[in-house]
Design a protein around this motif. Structure first.
Motif, PDB file in Angstrom:
ATOM      1  N   GLU A 125      12.449  -3.512 -10.483  1.00 45.57           N
ATOM      2  CA  GLU A 125      12.135  -2.088 -10.593  1.00 45.57           C
ATOM      3  C   GLU A 125      10.729  -1.874 -11.150  1.00 45.57           C
ATOM      4  N   LEU A 126       9.892  -1.261 -10.332  1.00 50.38           N
ATOM      5  CA  LEU A 126       8.522  -0.931 -10.720  1.00 50.38           C
ATOM      6  C   LEU A 126       8.432   0.575 -10.922  1.00 50.38           C
ATOM      7  N   ARG A 127       7.865   0.988 -12.047  1.00 46.44           N
ATOM      8  CA  ARG A 127       7.673   2.419 -12.323  1.00 46.44           C
ATOM      9  C   ARG A 127       6.176   2.702 -12.405  1.00 46.44           C
ATOM     10  N   ILE A 128       5.771   3.744 -11.686  1.00 50.39           N
ATOM     11  CA  ILE A 128       4.372   4.165 -11.659  1.00 50.39           C
ATOM     12  C   ILE A 128       4.323   5.633 -12.045  1.00 50.39           C
ATOM     13  N   SER A 129       3.410   5.975 -12.936  1.00 50.32           N
ATOM     14  CA  SER A 129       3.304   7.391 -13.306  1.00 50.32           C
ATOM     15  C   SER A 129       1.843   7.787 -13.497  1.00 50.32           C
ATOM     16  N   TRP A 130       1.614   9.066 -13.323  1.00 52.19           N
ATOM     17  CA  TRP A 130       0.304   9.656 -13.518  1.00 52.19           C
ATOM     18  C   TRP A 130       0.482  11.161 -13.665  1.00 52.19           C
ATOM     19  N   PHE A 131      -0.361  11.796 -14.468  1.00 52.30           N
ATOM     20  CA  PHE A 131      -0.432  13.252 -14.498  1.00 52.30           C
ATOM     21  C   PHE A 131      -1.854  13.650 -14.822  1.00 52.30           C
TER      22      PHE A 131
ATOM     23  N   ILE B  29      -4.926  15.592  -7.398  1.00 55.04           N
ATOM     24  CA  ILE B  29      -5.247  14.605  -6.372  1.00 55.04           C
ATOM     25  C   ILE B  29      -5.092  15.303  -5.027  1.00 55.04           C
ATOM     26  N   ASN B  30      -6.090  15.132  -4.162  1.00 55.81           N
ATOM     27  CA  ASN B  30      -6.063  15.711  -2.825  1.00 55.81           C
ATOM     28  C   ASN B  30      -6.394  14.628  -1.804  1.00 55.81           C
ATOM     29  N   ILE B  31      -5.371  14.116  -1.140  1.00 51.44           N
ATOM     30  CA  ILE B  31      -5.553  13.125  -0.082  1.00 51.44           C
ATOM     31  C   ILE B  31      -4.800  13.649   1.134  1.00 51.44           C
ATOM     32  N   GLU B  32      -5.533  14.100   2.115  1.00 46.45           N
ATOM     33  CA  GLU B  32      -4.872  14.624   3.327  1.00 46.45           C
ATOM     34  C   GLU B  32      -4.131  13.493   4.051  1.00 46.45           C
ATOM     35  N   GLU B  33      -4.772  12.333   4.148  1.00 45.60           N
ATOM     36  CA  GLU B  33      -4.127  11.166   4.733  1.00 45.60           C
ATOM     37  C   GLU B  33      -4.880   9.926   4.285  1.00 45.60           C
ATOM     38  N   GLY B  34      -4.145   8.931   3.768  1.00 47.82           N
ATOM     39  CA  GLY B  34      -4.801   7.706   3.331  1.00 47.82           C
ATOM     40  C   GLY B  34      -3.967   6.938   2.333  1.00 47.82           C
ATOM     41  N   THR B  35      -4.628   6.036   1.614  1.00 48.48           N
ATOM     42  CA  THR B  35      -3.964   5.164   0.653  1.00 48.48           C
ATOM     43  C   THR B  35      -4.080   5.751  -0.739  1.00 48.48           C
ATOM     44  N   LEU B  36      -2.936   5.959  -1.389  1.00 50.61           N
ATOM     45  CA  LEU B  36      -2.915   6.414  -2.778  1.00 50.61           C
ATOM     46  C   LEU B  36      -3.093   5.226  -3.714  1.00 50.61           C
ATOM     47  N   LEU B  37      -2.337   4.171  -3.488  1.00 45.07           N
ATOM     48  CA  LEU B  37      -2.342   3.006  -4.384  1.00 45.07           C
ATOM     49  C   LEU B  37      -2.216   1.705  -3.598  1.00 45.07           C
ATOM     50  N   GLU B  38      -2.776   0.659  -4.175  1.00 47.03           N
ATOM     51  CA  GLU B  38      -2.552  -0.711  -3.697  1.00 47.03           C
ATOM     52  C   GLU B  38      -1.838  -1.417  -4.848  1.00 47.03           C
ATOM     53  N   ILE B  39      -0.633  -1.908  -4.580  1.00 46.87           N
ATOM     54  CA  ILE B  39       0.185  -2.536  -5.620  1.00 46.87           C
ATOM     55  C   ILE B  39       0.283  -4.024  -5.321  1.00 46.87           C
TER      56      ILE B  39
ATOM     57  N   LEU C  88      -1.667  -2.536 -10.481  1.00 51.74           N
ATOM     58  CA  LEU C  88      -2.445  -1.542  -9.728  1.00 51.74           C
ATOM     59  C   LEU C  88      -3.922  -1.844  -9.877  1.00 51.74           C
ATOM     60  N   PRO C  89      -4.442  -2.813  -9.143  1.00 52.74           N
ATOM     61  CA  PRO C  89      -5.846  -3.178  -9.336  1.00 52.74           C
ATOM     62  C   PRO C  89      -6.828  -2.052  -8.999  1.00 52.74           C
ATOM     63  N   GLU C  90      -6.435  -1.134  -8.119  1.00 58.54           N
ATOM     64  CA  GLU C  90      -7.340  -0.034  -7.751  1.00 58.54           C
ATOM     65  C   GLU C  90      -6.579   1.281  -7.728  1.00 58.54           C
ATOM     66  N   ALA C  91      -6.480   1.947  -8.848  1.00 64.09           N
ATOM     67  CA  ALA C  91      -5.816   3.249  -8.916  1.00 64.09           C
ATOM     68  C   ALA C  91      -6.862   4.343  -8.730  1.00 64.09           C
ATOM     69  N   PRO C  92      -6.478   5.468  -8.130  1.00 63.84           N
ATOM     70  CA  PRO C  92      -7.454   6.524  -7.884  1.00 63.84           C
ATOM     71  C   PRO C  92      -7.913   7.269  -9.138  1.00 63.84           C
ATOM     72  N   ARG C  93      -7.174   7.157 -10.215  1.00 72.02           N
ATOM     73  CA  ARG C  93      -7.541   7.804 -11.474  1.00 72.02           C
ATOM     74  C   ARG C  93      -7.311   6.821 -12.618  1.00 72.02           C
ATOM     75  N   ASP C  94      -8.017   7.026 -13.718  1.00 65.62           N
ATOM     76  CA  ASP C  94      -7.935   6.107 -14.852  1.00 65.62           C
ATOM     77  C   ASP C  94      -6.575   6.068 -15.528  1.00 65.62           C
ATOM     78  N   ASN C  95      -5.873   7.176 -15.587  1.00 64.78           N
ATOM     79  CA  ASN C  95      -4.656   7.195 -16.391  1.00 64.78           C
ATOM     80  C   ASN C  95      -3.365   6.934 -15.605  1.00 64.78           C
TER      81      ASN C  95
ATOM     82  N   ALA D 203       0.868  -1.177   0.000  1.00 66.24           N
ATOM     83  CA  ALA D 203       0.000   0.000   0.000  1.00 66.24           C
ATOM     84  C   ALA D 203       0.903   1.225   0.000  1.00 66.24           C
ATOM     85  N   VAL D 204       0.671   2.131  -0.935  1.00 64.37           N
ATOM     86  CA  VAL D 204       1.395   3.399  -0.938  1.00 64.37           C
ATOM     87  C   VAL D 204       0.526   4.376  -0.150  1.00 64.37           C
TER      88      VAL D 204
END
Length: 186
Positions: free
Chosen positions: A122-128, A136-146, A105-112, A67-68
């Motif tokens: 080496e795992l590379r993750i990107s988003w813009f 993206i606005n997360i004060e505290e929580g999970t960004l990604l589940e890898i 990334l079975p559950e990413a917060p955004r589609d792209n 979990a990121v």
């Protein structure tokens, strides 16, 4: 301190000779300049962006889930994470490396969001945000589940590379504290 310097400069009656007033004024200003960054940094350290890898402990042969977790993760317009691990400890069953966000990334917060393993270990993750208007606005929580490969035994850190970067909506890097995770026994 600044008030003291102002009183000295304004020559408010003070039972101190004029030469000592100049010295006191200089000392007060010097102290204020040195203490100001300390006072400001302690306040800003509390609002600093943090990104951490929280690794769920696995048994041999089970998938390694990471979990990121984030805090202070607000106004984010771009994410570029490079995570490294020991490919002998975290393996892909048939030796091939899965590609694509559906497996990694079975559950990413955004589609792209995109994820790929460019080489074992080496795992590379990107988003813009292509609109530059929907951060993206997360004060505290999970960004990604890898979901990485399977646990092969042993120990490995799951660490963020120095090239990992988080940027705001204007593509300016955000100061981030990255915290690595651990799979297996250390």
């Amino acid at each position: 301190l600044i008030h003291l310097a102002h009183c000295i400069h304004a020559q408010v009656p003070f039972p101190v000779p004029h030469a000592s007033r100049s010295f006191l004024m200089g000392a007060a200003l010097t102290a204020a300049l040195f203490l100001h960054p300390l006072l400001v940094s302690s306040a800003s350290a509390q609002s600093k962006t943090r990104v951490s890898a929280e690794v769920e402990q696995s048994r041999i042969g089970e998938p390694v889930k990471v979990a990121v977790e984030v805090s202070g993760f607000t106004g984010v317009g771009a994410v570029s994470l490079i995570m490294r691990y020991d490919p002998e400890v975290i393996r892909f069953s048939d030796g091939s490396v899965p590609q694509g966000e559906d497996l990694l990334l079975p559950e990413a917060p955004r589609d792209n969001f995109s994820a790929n393993v460019v080489e074992p270990g080496e795992l590379r993750i990107s988003w813009f945000d292509p609109t530059a208007s929907d951060p993206i606005n997360i004060e505290e929580g999970t960004l990604l589940e890898i979901t990485l490969g399977t646990y092969g035994g042993g120990a490995s850190s799951v660490r963020f590379s120095e090239q990992s970067e988080i940027s705001n909506i204007k593509a300016k890097p955000i100061e981030v504290t990255f915290q690595d995770g651990q799979v297996g026994q250390s």
